[in-house]
Motif scaffolding. Structure first.
Motif, PDB file in Angstrom:
ATOM      1  N   LYS A  11       1.164  -0.452  -0.223  1.00  0.00           N
ATOM      2  CA  LYS A  11       0.123   0.310   0.021  1.00  0.00           C
ATOM      3  C   LYS A  11       0.808   1.427   0.251  1.00  0.00           C
ATOM      4  N   LEU A  12       0.752   2.121  -0.746  1.00  0.00           N
ATOM      5  CA  LEU A  12       1.302   2.894  -1.006  1.00  0.00           C
ATOM      6  C   LEU A  12       1.048   4.558  -0.322  1.00  0.00           C
ATOM      7  N   PRO A  13       1.627   5.568  -0.546  1.00  0.00           N
ATOM      8  CA  PRO A  13       1.310   6.891   1.047  1.00  0.00           C
ATOM      9  C   PRO A  13      -0.067   7.431  -0.020  1.00  0.00           C
ATOM     10  N   MET A  14      -0.885   7.252   0.673  1.00  0.00           N
ATOM     11  CA  MET A  14      -2.644   8.219  -0.080  1.00  0.00           C
ATOM     12  C   MET A  14      -2.124   9.962  -0.434  1.00  0.00           C
TER      13      MET A  14
ATOM     14  N   PRO B 294      -3.453   4.449  -3.340  1.00  0.00           N
ATOM     15  CA  PRO B 294      -2.505   3.649  -4.256  1.00  0.00           C
ATOM     16  C   PRO B 294      -2.432   2.167  -3.940  1.00  0.00           C
ATOM     17  N   ILE B 295      -2.755   1.311  -4.141  1.00  0.00           N
ATOM     18  CA  ILE B 295      -2.785   0.158  -3.266  1.00  0.00           C
ATOM     19  C   ILE B 295      -1.730  -0.886  -4.892  1.00  0.00           C
ATOM     20  N   ILE B 296      -0.415  -1.778  -4.385  1.00  0.00           N
ATOM     21  CA  ILE B 296       0.140  -2.429  -5.496  1.00  0.00           C
ATOM     22  C   ILE B 296      -0.783  -3.344  -5.499  1.00  0.00           C
ATOM     23  N   VAL B 297      -1.470  -4.953  -6.286  1.00  0.00           N
ATOM     24  CA  VAL B 297      -1.819  -5.765  -6.529  1.00  0.00           C
ATOM     25  C   VAL B 297      -0.931  -6.405  -7.150  1.00  0.00           C
ATOM     26  N   ALA B 298      -0.095  -7.062  -6.674  1.00  0.00           N
ATOM     27  CA  ALA B 298       0.439  -8.753  -7.528  1.00  0.00           C
ATOM     28  C   ALA B 298      -0.320  -9.573  -8.640  1.00  0.00           C
ATOM     29  N   CYS B 299      -0.391  -9.924  -9.940  1.00  0.00           N
ATOM     30  CA  CYS B 299      -1.432 -10.692 -10.509  1.00  0.00           C
ATOM     31  C   CYS B 299      -0.418 -12.188 -10.790  1.00  0.00           C
ATOM     32  N   THR B 300      -1.448 -12.725 -10.631  1.00  0.00           N
ATOM     33  CA  THR B 300      -0.611 -13.697 -12.680  1.00  0.00           C
ATOM     34  C   THR B 300      -1.358 -14.303 -13.418  1.00  0.00           C
TER      35      THR B 300
ATOM     36  N   PHE C 298      -1.381  -6.100 -19.912  1.00  0.00           N
ATOM     37  CA  PHE C 298      -0.676  -5.485 -19.569  1.00  0.00           C
ATOM     38  C   PHE C 298      -0.257  -4.681 -20.014  1.00  0.00           C
ATOM     39  N   GLN C 299       0.409  -3.649 -19.134  1.00  0.00           N
ATOM     40  CA  GLN C 299       0.915  -2.250 -20.557  1.00  0.00           C
ATOM     41  C   GLN C 299       2.909  -2.570 -19.990  1.00  0.00           C
ATOM     42  N   SER C 300       3.337  -2.138 -20.401  1.00  0.00           N
ATOM     43  CA  SER C 300       5.036  -1.693 -19.836  1.00  0.00           C
ATOM     44  C   SER C 300       4.147  -0.552 -19.010  1.00  0.00           C
ATOM     45  N   ILE C 301       4.861   0.220 -18.074  1.00  0.00           N
ATOM     46  CA  ILE C 301       5.050   1.644 -17.658  1.00  0.00           C
ATOM     47  C   ILE C 301       5.790   2.425 -18.437  1.00  0.00           C
ATOM     48  N   ALA C 302       7.100   1.947 -18.916  1.00  0.00           N
ATOM     49  CA  ALA C 302       8.470   2.590 -19.877  1.00  0.00           C
ATOM     50  C   ALA C 302       7.824   3.300 -21.320  1.00  0.00           C
ATOM     51  N   GLU C 303       6.760   1.820 -21.451  1.00  0.00           N
ATOM     52  CA  GLU C 303       6.442   1.776 -22.705  1.00  0.00           C
ATOM     53  C   GLU C 303       5.375   2.706 -23.523  1.00  0.00           C
TER      54      GLU C 303
ATOM     55  N   ALA D  97      -3.134  13.280 -13.990  1.00  0.00           N
ATOM     56  CA  ALA D  97      -1.648  13.494 -13.794  1.00  0.00           C
ATOM     57  C   ALA D  97      -1.689  12.841 -12.134  1.00  0.00           C
ATOM     58  N   PRO D  98      -2.454  12.208 -11.118  1.00  0.00           N
ATOM     59  CA  PRO D  98      -1.766  11.889 -10.110  1.00  0.00           C
ATOM     60  C   PRO D  98      -1.393  10.207 -10.886  1.00  0.00           C
ATOM     61  N   VAL D  99      -2.175   9.515 -11.660  1.00  0.00           N
ATOM     62  CA  VAL D  99      -2.265   8.294 -11.649  1.00  0.00           C
ATOM     63  C   VAL D  99      -0.247   8.288 -12.610  1.00  0.00           C
ATOM     64  N   LYS D 100      -0.223   9.239 -13.282  1.00  0.00           N
ATOM     65  CA  LYS D 100       1.417   9.529 -13.892  1.00  0.00           C
ATOM     66  C   LYS D 100       2.108   9.204 -12.593  1.00  0.00           C
ATOM     67  N   LYS D 101       2.130  10.659 -11.442  1.00  0.00           N
ATOM     68  CA  LYS D 101       2.525  10.245 -10.494  1.00  0.00           C
ATOM     69  C   LYS D 101       2.861   8.584  -9.210  1.00  0.00           C
ATOM     70  N   ILE D 102       1.671   8.000  -9.694  1.00  0.00           N
ATOM     71  CA  ILE D 102       1.934   6.756  -9.046  1.00  0.00           C
ATOM     72  C   ILE D 102       2.644   6.027  -9.444  1.00  0.00           C
ATOM     73  N   LEU D 103       2.491   5.549 -11.046  1.00  0.00           N
ATOM     74  CA  LEU D 103       3.360   5.168 -11.471  1.00  0.00           C
ATOM     75  C   LEU D 103       4.658   5.164 -12.123  1.00  0.00           C
ATOM     76  N   ALA D 104       5.018   6.906 -11.305  1.00  0.00           N
ATOM     77  CA  ALA D 104       6.620   7.052 -11.488  1.00  0.00           C
ATOM     78  C   ALA D 104       7.197   6.601 -10.188  1.00  0.00           C
ATOM     79  N   GLN D 105       6.511   6.509  -8.961  1.00  0.00           N
ATOM     80  CA  GLN D 105       7.156   5.339  -7.759  1.00  0.00           C
ATOM     81  C   GLN D 105       7.266   4.171  -7.735  1.00  0.00           C
ATOM     82  N   LEU D 106       6.917   3.504  -9.144  1.00  0.00           N
ATOM     83  CA  LEU D 106       6.812   2.123  -9.409  1.00  0.00           C
ATOM     84  C   LEU D 106       8.271   1.661  -9.713  1.00  0.00           C
ATOM     85  N   GLY D 107       8.946   2.813 -10.525  1.00  0.00           N
ATOM     86  CA  GLY D 107       9.690   2.559 -12.008  1.00  0.00           C
ATOM     87  C   GLY D 107      10.094   1.659 -12.677  1.00  0.00           C
TER      88      GLY D 107
END
Length: 341
Positions: free
Chosen positions: A290-293, A307-313, A319-324, A331-341
Motif C-alpha cells: 500500500k503506497l502513501p495516500m 494506491p494499492i499494488i496488487v500482484a497478479c498471475t 498489461f502494459q509496460s510503464i516505460a512504453e 496527473a495522479p496516476v502518472k505520479k503513482i506509476l512514477a513511484q514504481l520504476g
C-alpha cells in the motif's frame, strides 16, 4: 478610436507580447490553426504553461488534417497535464468537422464558428479577430478582470447580469480599426499588468480613468465568487501488476473526470470491497504493498487516493509496460506509476 483603445494600442506596440509561438512573425503569416489551438489551450491555463504544451502539440499534429486523422488516445497523451480534457476531445472533433465540412478552412462567420465543438462566443471572436481581422469582441478571464476594474463592475461574472454588463462593455470598447491588435492587447494587459494580485497600475496605460485605481479598490474587483468548502472524497486505485512489472489500465468514459484518459481501476476505499474487486480480477492475486495516500484537488472537490499494488498471475488481461506507455494518463496516476520504476 475610443478612450481605451488608443492608449492600449500604443502600449501594446511597445510592451505587448509579439513573439508567442502562435503569433505571426516576419517569416511566417498568421496561422488560424495555431490561433485556434492556442485559444483553446489558454482557457483556464496561463501562457507560461501553455507555451511548452503548444510547441509539443504541433510537433505531433502540425496542422488540422493531422489532428483530424489522429487517434483520440494520441491526442489525449499530448494533452495530459493540462486538465479539462473535454477541450482535447473537442479539438479533435472540431478538426474533423473543419476538414470534412469546410475543406480544411475555418468558417469565417461567427455563428458557424460558435457551432463548432468547444468554441464559445469569446473564443470564436478571438479566432476571427486575430486570424482574419474581423471586428468581434472577446471576453476571456483577462478581459473580464480589466473591464471589471475599469468600471468597478459589481458582482461575480458567473452571474448572468454581471456577465451581460461585461459583454456590453467589451463590445462598446472594441475598435473598428486594428481589431486583431486590440484583441491581443487587452488580453496581454490582463495577463501582464492587470493581474489578479498586485496589479502594476503604475505602468498601466488605462490607469488614468480606471475607477478601481481611482478609489483604491483593485483588490475588490472582480468581485469574488462566494467561497464554498470543497467536499473531500476517497477512492482506492488498484495497481494490478504482472510478473513482468506491467500494469493494467482501463480507459475512462468520456463524461466525468479524466474523460477519455487511461487510468487505474478504482473502487471504494473499503477493505471488503477492495478484496472483492481483486478476487474478481484475478483469484490468485494478492495485495503486495500500500503506497502513501495522494491528495488531488479538482475545481469542486478534493480527492484522496489510496494506491494499492496488487500482484497478479492472470495472463488473460492486457498489461502494459510503464516505460512504453503512450496514452493520456491523469496527473495522479502518472505520479503513482512514477513511484514504481
Amino acid at each position: 478610436m475610443h478612450l481605451i483603445a488608443k492608449p492600449l494600442l500604443k502600449w501594446f506596440d511597445q510592451f505587448g507580447r509579439h513573439s508567442l509561438p502562435w503569433q505571426a512573425s516576419k517569416n511566417s503569416p498568421i496561422n488560424p490553426y495555431f490561433v485556434w489551438l492556442s485559444e483553446i489551450m489558454l482557457q483556464q491555463t496561463q501562457v507560461t504553461t501553455v507555451i511548452g504544451y503548444f510547441n509539443n502539440f504541433i510537433r505531433h499534429f502540425p496542422d488540422l488534417t493531422a489532428l483530424a486523422n489522429a487517434d483520440e488516445d494520441a491526442v489525449l497523451a499530448q494533452w495530459a497535464g493540462l486538465g479539462y480534457y473535454a477541450r482535447a476531445r473537442n479539438l479533435r472533433k472540431c478538426a474533423k468537422i473543419v476538414v470534412t465540412q469546410y475543406q480544411g478552412e475555418f468558417p469565417k462567420e461567427i455563428k458557424a464558428m460558435i457551432a463548432l465543438p468547444g468554441i464559445g462566443e469569446s473564443t470564436a471572436g478571438a479566432i476571427l479577430s486575430i486570424s482574419f481581422g474581423q471586428n468581434h469582441a472577446i471576453l476571456d478571464g483577462n478581459v473580464k478582470r480589466v473591464l471589471a476594474r475599469y468600471h468597478q463592475v459589481k458582482g461575480h461574472y458567473g452571474q448572468s447580469t454581471t456577465l451581460k454588463d461585461l459583454w456590453h462593455l467589451a463590445r462598446q470598447y472594441t475598435p473598428d480599426t486594428r481589431n486583431a491588435d486590440y484583441t491581443q492587447a487587452i488580453m496581454d494587459l490582463g495577463a501582464t499588468l492587470c493581474t489578479r494580485s498586485k496589479p502594476d497600475c503604475a505602468n498601466c496605460p488605462l490607469a488614468a480613468h480606471c475607477q478601481a485605481k481611482k478609489h483604491g479598490t483593485q483588490s475588490e474587483y472582480p468581485n469574488l465568487k462566494p467561497k464554498k468548502i470543497k467536499p473531500m472524497r476517497e477512492t482506492a486505485m488498484l495497481i494490478y501488476r504482472n510478473k513482468s512489472g506491467g500494469v493494467y489500465l482501463e480507459k475512462r468514459p468520456e463524461k466525468g473526470i479524466w474523460g477519455g484518459l487511461w487510468s487505474l481501476v478504482e473502487c471504494e476505499n473499503d477493505a471488503k470491497i477492495i478484496a472483492k474487486m481483486i478476487a474478481e480480477f484475478d483469484t490468485s492475486a494478492h495485495i503486495q504493498q500500500k503506497l502513501p495516500m495522494i491528495k488531488h484537488s479538482f475545481t469542486h472537490f478534493h480527492l484522496m487516493i489510496s494506491p494499492i499494488i496488487v500482484a497478479c498471475t492472470n495472463t488473460s488481461k492486457s498489461f502494459q509496460s510503464i516505460a512504453e506507455l503512450k496514452v493520456g494518463l491523469p496527473a495522479p496516476v502518472k505520479k503513482i506509476l512514477a513511484q514504481l520504476g
